[in-house]
Motif scaffolding. Structure first.
Motif, PDB file in Angstrom:
ATOM      1  N   GLN A 149     -17.862   5.227 -60.463  1.00 22.64           N
ATOM      2  CA  GLN A 149     -18.339   5.558 -61.806  1.00 22.64           C
ATOM      3  C   GLN A 149     -19.861   5.612 -61.845  1.00 22.64           C
ATOM      4  N   ARG A 183     -15.133  18.219 -64.282  1.00 23.30           N
ATOM      5  CA  ARG A 183     -14.612  17.041 -63.597  1.00 23.30           C
ATOM      6  C   ARG A 183     -14.453  17.223 -62.081  1.00 23.30           C
ATOM      7  N   VAL A 224     -18.722   8.595 -67.551  1.00 23.07           N
ATOM      8  CA  VAL A 224     -18.477   8.422 -66.122  1.00 23.07           C
ATOM      9  C   VAL A 224     -17.088   8.948 -65.788  1.00 23.07           C
ATOM     10  N   LEU A 225     -16.896   9.152 -64.509  1.00 24.76           N
ATOM     11  CA  LEU A 225     -15.615   9.646 -64.028  1.00 24.76           C
ATOM     12  C   LEU A 225     -14.565   8.546 -64.141  1.00 24.76           C
ATOM     13  N   GLU A 226     -13.454   8.855 -64.754  1.00 21.83           N
ATOM     14  CA  GLU A 226     -12.363   7.881 -64.821  1.00 21.83           C
ATOM     15  C   GLU A 226     -11.381   8.211 -63.714  1.00 21.83           C
ATOM     16  N   THR A 227     -10.985   7.184 -62.973  1.00 21.42           N
ATOM     17  CA  THR A 227      -9.995   7.457 -61.937  1.00 21.42           C
ATOM     18  C   THR A 227      -8.608   7.379 -62.559  1.00 21.42           C
ATOM     19  N   SER A 284     -21.028   8.825 -60.460  1.00 19.45           N
ATOM     20  CA  SER A 284     -20.618   9.981 -61.268  1.00 19.45           C
ATOM     21  C   SER A 284     -21.455  10.136 -62.531  1.00 19.45           C
ATOM     22  N   PHE A 285     -22.215   9.113 -62.877  1.00 23.20           N
ATOM     23  CA  PHE A 285     -22.948   9.105 -64.152  1.00 23.20           C
ATOM     24  C   PHE A 285     -23.890  10.309 -64.294  1.00 23.20           C
ATOM     25  N   MET A 314     -22.031  13.696 -64.481  1.00 19.50           N
ATOM     26  CA  MET A 314     -21.320  13.798 -65.758  1.00 19.50           C
ATOM     27  C   MET A 314     -22.301  14.152 -66.869  1.00 19.50           C
ATOM     28  N   SER A 331     -11.967   1.043 -69.002  1.00 20.85           N
ATOM     29  CA  SER A 331     -11.534   2.432 -69.050  1.00 20.85           C
ATOM     30  C   SER A 331     -10.260   2.576 -69.892  1.00 20.85           C
TER      31      SER A 331
END
Lengths: 257, 283
Positions: B102, B115, A226-229, B105-106, B109, A141
């Protein structure tokens, strides 16, 4: 591999911003590689190792074990540098004469080899610091945030995930082979190992297809999003990194040959 | 008339190389229903599911979603995949990310959600599957049961009206199994259509409200579970066992313990209810 991964997820620096750890590792490595003085190399080795052991809490015994692998490799590489050929036998620390030429080690070459060894070991300990304190997901990331091309980052992430899947597959095949006496002697061992490798390759290929199917089923269109923390950048940590690295620079300037 | 959410109309699919995987299969799944697809290994269940999600395109016939033919341009496919989620049998082929957060969340997203909404959905899916504690665990340190739940959370986070799940209970211990079935029931109560393939006839019998038997790439039979599992000839042909509830029901009925016309029990409790009290009968 798995051992490094375990520490990456269970160390006291886990919550620290991956960018800070990566920056420290990278900048220190550059100082180590750029500085001609072996004192700097030694200082970097000590700094990176002590930070990993005392600050991140990686036990020293496994740490030495992990570091020994590249160190041994570097030692052999450096040893090759120390050896030189010459027509004149004088000036050698020790050596032997073969026909007209002398093969041996001069004090100058030994110095070069030692400096090279320390320098590369320093760079390695910097990398180990990052590897042992930062999970791969966060490294990836950080790379993504640093603007590394998506293709490269996605590939790195998937390769990392599938190392474990394939290692597990390989282990299962190995167990099933040995439970049927596949490794009873050297000959059958080689045959079994060859079959394992071939099988693994085919499975890896099929897995990649299955993965693509599964990702397409979730609306994948070519780029992994994807979601980055978020991690918070700590001013204190940045200050510590700057101070440490500046001291290293100062140290190498003082020790300029 | 019932409203069908997914329909396969005479679909045929050949694998590259010419093996016929589906040969003129037709079936319709009712909206809001619980459908179980049964059939021997290699019958074409997974291939069928991949058609419902637009991954595979039939060489003949049509797939219909919500009364409309599925089209295969990029935008239509994305729309279909938002609506029909598939949980694959082997979580290891589905989970691509090393981070649970992650991974889940794929899907959201890719749906282009903001978000905050993605985060909300991921949290929701992880809570529903009971793995919120695993949020920051790497995927490769999870057990099989945990991986299965992540795979289900993957799809729940996309909140599709239709969830297809391939062999949800294979390789799971009884507790995990119950948990997965409860999850599917909860999703169904919210109005989602759930389609599962399974080899577990007891589960299919008690859980589903519609059973489809697929064999050799075609539909061999369908109906209410109590009807399908009474059809000895069909079960024989498809190599399926009778659910134990049906076995016992048949046996006690044959021996005259049951009043004529009492319906076949769907659950253990219903069976206990219809068995008369022996002490009273002997007096």
């Amino acid at each position: 591999m798995l051992q490094i991964d375990c520490y990456a997820y269970a160390n006291r620096l886990l919550s620290v911003h991956p960018g800070e750890k990566a920056a420290f590792s990278l900048v220190t490595m550059i100082i180590c590689l750029a500085s001609p003085s072996p004192v700097t190399s030694l200082a970097v080795i000590l700094l990176a190792a002590l930070l990993t052991i005392y600050r991140a809490g990686v036990p020293w015994r496994p740490y030495l074990g992990i570091a020994a692998v590249p160190a041994l490799f570097l030692a052999f590489g450096a040893a090759a540098v120390a050896v030189s050929f010459s027509g004149q036998p004088d000036g050698y620390l020790f050596g032997l004469s073969l026909g007209g030429t002398c093969v041996g080690v001069t004090p100058r070459d030994l110095g070069i080899a030692a400096r090279l060894f320390l320098k590369s070991l320093g760079a390695t300990t910097c990398l180990l610091f990052l590897a042992l304190t930062t999970p791969m997901v966060e490294v990836v990331s950080a790379l993504r945030k640093a603007g590394v091309p998506a293709l490269f980052v996605d590939l790195a992430a998937i390769v990392y995930r599938f190392i474990f899947v394939l290692a597990e597959t390989a282990e299962r095949i190995y167990i099933s082979q040995s439970s049927r006496l596949g490794y009873k002697n050297l000959r059958s061992g080689y045959i079994s190992l060859g079959q394992l490798a071939a099988n693994l390759f085919i499975r890896a290929y099929r897995r990649s297809q299955a993965l693509f199917t599964a990702m397409s089923a979730r609306c994948y269109t070519g780029e992994i999003r994807v979601l980055e923390t978020g991690h918070r950048v700590s001013v204190k940590n940045v200050a510590v990194i700057v101070v440490l690295d500046l001291s290293l620079v100062a140290l190498s300037l003082v020790n300029l040959p | 008339m019932a409203e069908y959410i997914l329909e396969a109309v005479d679909i045929e699919y050949k694998y590259p190389g010419g093996t016929v995987a589906l040969g003129g299969l037709s079936m319709s799944v009712e909206k809001g229903g619980k459908a179980a697809v049964l059939g021997p290994n290699g019958a074409g269940k997974t291939t069928l599911f991949l058609h419902f999600n637009g991954i595979l395109r039939p060489s003949r016939g049509r797939v219909r979603f919500a009364g409309r033919d599925v089209r295969y341009d990029q935008a239509s496919l994305m729309e279909l995949r938002k609506n029909v989620g598939i949980v694959f049998q082997d979580p290891d082929t589905q989970l691509f990310s090393s981070s649970v957060l992650q991974e889940v969340s794929f899907g959201p997203m890719n749906m282009g959600l903001p978000r905050d909404e993605v985060l909300r959905r991921v949290q929701g899916a992880l809570e529903a599957t009971g793995i919120i504690d695993l949020k920051h665990r790497p995927t490769h340190f999870l057990s099989d049961g945990q991986k299965k739940r992540v795979a289900i959370a993957d799809v729940l986070a996309m909140d599709p009206p239709v969830i297809i799940i391939d062999e949800p209970t294979a390789c799971l211990d009884p507790r995990c199994r119950r948990h997965v079935v409860d999850l599917l029931d909860a999703a169904n109560r919210e109005g989602k259509t759930v389609i599962m393939s399974t080899h577990d006839v007891d589960l299919a019998y008690s859980w589903a409200d519609r059973v489809f038997v697929v064999m050799d790439g075609a539909l061999a039979g369908e109906g209410r579970p109590e009807d399908v599992f009474q059809d000895g000839e069909l079960l024989e042909r498809a190599g399926l066992d009778r659910p134990w509830l049906v076995e016992i029901y048949g046996e006690i009925k044959k021996k005259g313990w049951l009043a004529a016309g009492s319906p076949p029990p769907r659950t253990k409790e219903q069976l206990y209810d219809i068995i008369p009290d022996g002490r009273r009968a002997s007096k």
